[in-house]
Structure formats: C-alpha cells, structure tokens
Design a protein around this motif. Structure first.
Motif, PDB file in Angstrom:
ATOM      1  N   HIS A  49      -0.261  -5.396  -2.200  1.00 38.34           N
ATOM      2  CA  HIS A  49      -0.012  -4.847  -2.728  1.00 38.34           C
ATOM      3  C   HIS A  49       0.516  -3.414  -3.479  1.00 38.34           C
ATOM      4  CE1 HIS A  49      -3.585  -2.778  -2.292  1.00 38.34           C
ATOM      5  NE2 HIS A  49      -4.365  -3.683  -1.680  1.00 38.34           N
ATOM      6  N   ASP A  51       1.800  -2.556  -6.111  1.00 36.37           N
ATOM      7  CA  ASP A  51       1.905  -2.492  -7.779  1.00 36.37           C
ATOM      8  C   ASP A  51       0.670  -2.514  -7.961  1.00 36.37           C
ATOM      9  OD1 ASP A  51       1.184  -5.176  -6.766  1.00 36.37           O
ATOM     10  OD2 ASP A  51       1.674  -6.105  -9.198  1.00 36.37           O
ATOM     11  N   ARG A  52      -0.696  -2.308  -6.952  1.00 37.61           N
ATOM     12  CA  ARG A  52      -1.583  -2.694  -7.675  1.00 37.61           C
ATOM     13  C   ARG A  52      -2.332  -0.590  -6.946  1.00 37.61           C
ATOM     14  NH1 ARG A  52      -3.432  -5.875 -10.967  1.00 37.61           N
ATOM     15  NH2 ARG A  52      -1.577  -8.142 -10.740  1.00 37.61           N
ATOM     16  N   GLU A  54      -5.925   0.268  -5.840  1.00 33.03           N
ATOM     17  CA  GLU A  54      -7.014   0.081  -4.929  1.00 33.03           C
ATOM     18  C   GLU A  54      -8.165   1.459  -5.240  1.00 33.03           C
ATOM     19  OE1 GLU A  54      -8.220  -3.209  -1.461  1.00 33.03           O
ATOM     20  OE2 GLU A  54      -7.482  -1.439  -1.003  1.00 33.03           O
ATOM     21  N   ARG A 102      -2.239   3.426  -2.613  1.00 30.61           N
ATOM     22  CA  ARG A 102      -1.906   2.138  -2.364  1.00 30.61           C
ATOM     23  C   ARG A 102      -0.938   2.037  -1.559  1.00 30.61           C
ATOM     24  NH1 ARG A 102       3.131   2.527  -4.270  1.00 30.61           N
ATOM     25  NH2 ARG A 102       3.277   4.349  -5.859  1.00 30.61           N
ATOM     26  N   LEU A 122      -9.402  -3.139  -8.280  1.00 32.83           N
ATOM     27  CA  LEU A 122      -7.939  -3.231  -8.086  1.00 32.83           C
ATOM     28  C   LEU A 122      -7.074  -2.677  -9.776  1.00 32.83           C
ATOM     29  CD1 LEU A 122      -7.084  -6.243  -5.725  1.00 32.83           C
ATOM     30  CD2 LEU A 122      -7.070  -3.714  -5.426  1.00 32.83           C
ATOM     31  N   GLU A 123      -6.391  -2.108  -9.531  1.00 27.69           N
ATOM     32  CA  GLU A 123      -5.652  -1.977 -11.071  1.00 27.69           C
ATOM     33  C   GLU A 123      -4.587  -2.187 -10.874  1.00 27.69           C
ATOM     34  OE1 GLU A 123      -5.868   2.385 -13.420  1.00 27.69           O
ATOM     35  OE2 GLU A 123      -8.492   1.082 -13.376  1.00 27.69           O
ATOM     36  N   LYS A 124      -3.586  -2.474 -12.014  1.00 25.98           N
ATOM     37  CA  LYS A 124      -2.193  -2.902 -12.526  1.00 25.98           C
ATOM     38  C   LYS A 124      -1.410  -1.439 -12.519  1.00 25.98           C
ATOM     39  CE  LYS A 124       1.268  -5.300 -12.935  1.00 25.98           C
ATOM     40  NZ  LYS A 124       1.854  -5.481 -11.933  1.00 25.98           N
ATOM     41  N   ARG A 125      -1.085  -0.971 -11.409  1.00 26.15           N
ATOM     42  CA  ARG A 125       0.274   0.462 -12.072  1.00 26.15           C
ATOM     43  C   ARG A 125       0.842   0.372 -13.052  1.00 26.15           C
ATOM     44  NH1 ARG A 125       5.213   2.116  -8.306  1.00 26.15           N
ATOM     45  NH2 ARG A 125       5.322   4.437  -8.582  1.00 26.15           N
TER      46      ARG A 125
END
Length: 128
Positions: A49, A51-52, A54, A102, A122-125
């Motif tokens: 992941h 692109d996210r 954590e 990440r 989790l959070e979108k980058r």
C-alpha cells in the motif's frame, strides 16, 4: 501440546500479554488485543500500500526487510520532505508510535512487521 510448523506468509501470529501466542488468518483485525507479527511477499508497491499512509497510535512498529530492498517513509510532522529510510535485506527500522509511514519497494521483497494493531488507520497519500 503438539508443535506444528506455521507458514508465516499465509497467517499472522498474535502475541498476547499473558504470554500466549496464537496463529490466525490474515483478516484485518486492528481492534483485537495483542501484538501482531506478519510476514509477507511483496512483488509490487501495491502489495505494501505505497499509496497510503499508515499509523499505529497504540505502539511502535518494527519493519524488517528479510529479503530484497525496501524504502520506509515517515510522513513529516511539520511541512517538509518525507524522511526516507533505506532497508536492505537483513535490516529493520522502528517506526515511532503515532507516526504516519509507508513502504515502497526497490525490488520484490519479503517483509516482516510487528506492532500492536489496535486503532490502526490508513490514509490516502496525496503527492505534493
């Protein structure tokens, strides 16, 4: 008690405060008690992941590169550049409690991580 081999790449280990260890499925169980040890094969950035971001608010996390070569990124606490930690095979880094992080791969890698997953998010980058 019978001791049998555990495939670390197919299951996770939950290390409980009372000293017991249980093997289980890989279902995302971020609110269960106990430390979680996971090992996984990562062939592409999607497997980690990349692109996210954590975060683990309850504990530090140790990220280990067993085979391969990875980059661990820590999100800046103030505006600025991401902190990059290069991890070749046989090395590890400790991610501080509550620090967004990440992973990206340099080559396909085997990775192991240990943390207390309670409250993990989790959070979108968003690229600058």
């Amino acid at each position: 008690m019978t001791t049998t081999p555990i495939d670390l790449f197919a299951s996770l280990l939950r290390l409980h405060q009372d000293g017991e260890i249980h093997a289980g499925t890989r279902a995302l169980d971020c609110d269960q008690d106990g430390w979680r040890l996971m090992a996984f094969h990562a062939k592409t950035d999607a497997d980690v992941h990349a692109d996210r971001w954590e975060v683990h608010p309850e504990a530090e996390e140790i990220v280990c590169c067993l085979i391969g070569k990875i980059r661990l990124y820590l999100r800046p606490e103030r505006p600025g550049r991401e902190e990059e930690i290069r991890l070749p095979a046989g090395t590890a880094a400790i991610v501080p409690r509550g620090r967004w992080h990440r992973i990206e791969l340099d080559i396909p890698s085997n990775i192991m991580a240990v943390t207390l997953p309670r409250g993990t998010r989790l959070e979108k980058r968003i690229e600058a």
